[in-house]
Write an enzyme that holds these catalytic residues in place. Structure first.
Site, PDB file in Angstrom:
ATOM      1  N   HIS A   7       0.763  -1.398  -0.134  1.00  0.00           N
ATOM      2  CA  HIS A   7       0.019   0.085   0.033  1.00  0.00           C
ATOM      3  C   HIS A   7       0.928   1.395  -0.136  1.00  0.00           C
ATOM      4  O   HIS A   7       2.045   1.233   0.457  1.00  0.00           O
ATOM      5  CB  HIS A   7      -0.889  -0.011   1.281  1.00  0.00           C
ATOM      6  CG  HIS A   7      -0.453   0.056   2.446  1.00  0.00           C
ATOM      7  ND1 HIS A   7       0.110  -1.146   3.065  1.00  0.00           N
ATOM      8  CD2 HIS A   7      -0.169   1.157   3.429  1.00  0.00           C
ATOM      9  CE1 HIS A   7       0.729  -0.970   4.288  1.00  0.00           C
ATOM     10  NE2 HIS A   7       0.561   0.476   4.418  1.00  0.00           N
ATOM     11  N   HIS A  61       0.972   5.281   1.064  1.00  0.00           N
ATOM     12  CA  HIS A  61       0.294   6.462   1.967  1.00  0.00           C
ATOM     13  C   HIS A  61       0.267   7.854   1.012  1.00  0.00           C
ATOM     14  O   HIS A  61       1.326   8.125   0.452  1.00  0.00           O
ATOM     15  CB  HIS A  61       1.053   6.465   3.263  1.00  0.00           C
ATOM     16  CG  HIS A  61       0.797   5.511   4.086  1.00  0.00           C
ATOM     17  ND1 HIS A  61       0.057   5.408   5.154  1.00  0.00           N
ATOM     18  CD2 HIS A  61       1.725   4.338   4.119  1.00  0.00           C
ATOM     19  CE1 HIS A  61       0.265   4.326   5.814  1.00  0.00           C
ATOM     20  NE2 HIS A  61       1.163   3.578   5.253  1.00  0.00           N
TER      21      HIS A  61
END
Length: 144
Positions: free
Chosen positions: A105, A107
């Protein structure tokens, strides 16, 4: 040192299956983007690929190519939605580097002159704040 196996019970896999609610701001066939429930700043958003991988180190290069396009799209929308001065993009690989959820992932954090990031270990953000932020980002995406 051997690589750890992907755990399909991680929180992001569970969110994508609908087992856990999240404030989605974007979704396509490659990825979703959701509000971070423990934001380091206003509008902190996570871009998560649908393809299973622990992190960048074991991700399929073709999947990464499509994913970075989503990161760019979301970053532009986040910057616009919050009238930010800039955007920080952070991505961690393995625990020693700060990774705490072992599903790849990114940010995406809008940044403002003179405002420091909060620690990512703080309390959870209020649901109404997350919903409001998600609405702003979805509106910015609709304009692009």
């Amino acid at each position: 040192m051997t690589a750890e196996a992907y755990d399909d019970q991680n929180i992001f896999a569970r969110i994508m299956r609908g087992d856990i609610p999240a404030h989605k701001v974007y979704e396509d066939d490659r990825a979703i983007a959701i509000m971070d429930v423990m934001p380091q700043g206003t509008g902190h958003t996570l871009v998560i690929p649908k393809a299973a991988s622990r992190n960048l180190l074991d991700a399929d290069p073709e999947a990464l190519a499509g994913l970075i396009r989503v990161v760019q799209t979301v970053a532009k929308a986040v910057k616009d939605a919050f009238d930010a001065d800039g955007v920080t993009i952070i991505q961690f690989n393995e625990a020693a580097a700060g990774q705490s959820v072992f599903h790849l992932h990114f940010h995406v954090i809008p940044r403002f002159e003179g405002v420091a990031l909060r620690p990512h270990i703080g309390g959870m953000e209020a649901d109404d704040v997350l919903a409001s932020g998600a609405g702003k980002i979805r509106a910015a995406l609709a304009k692009s």
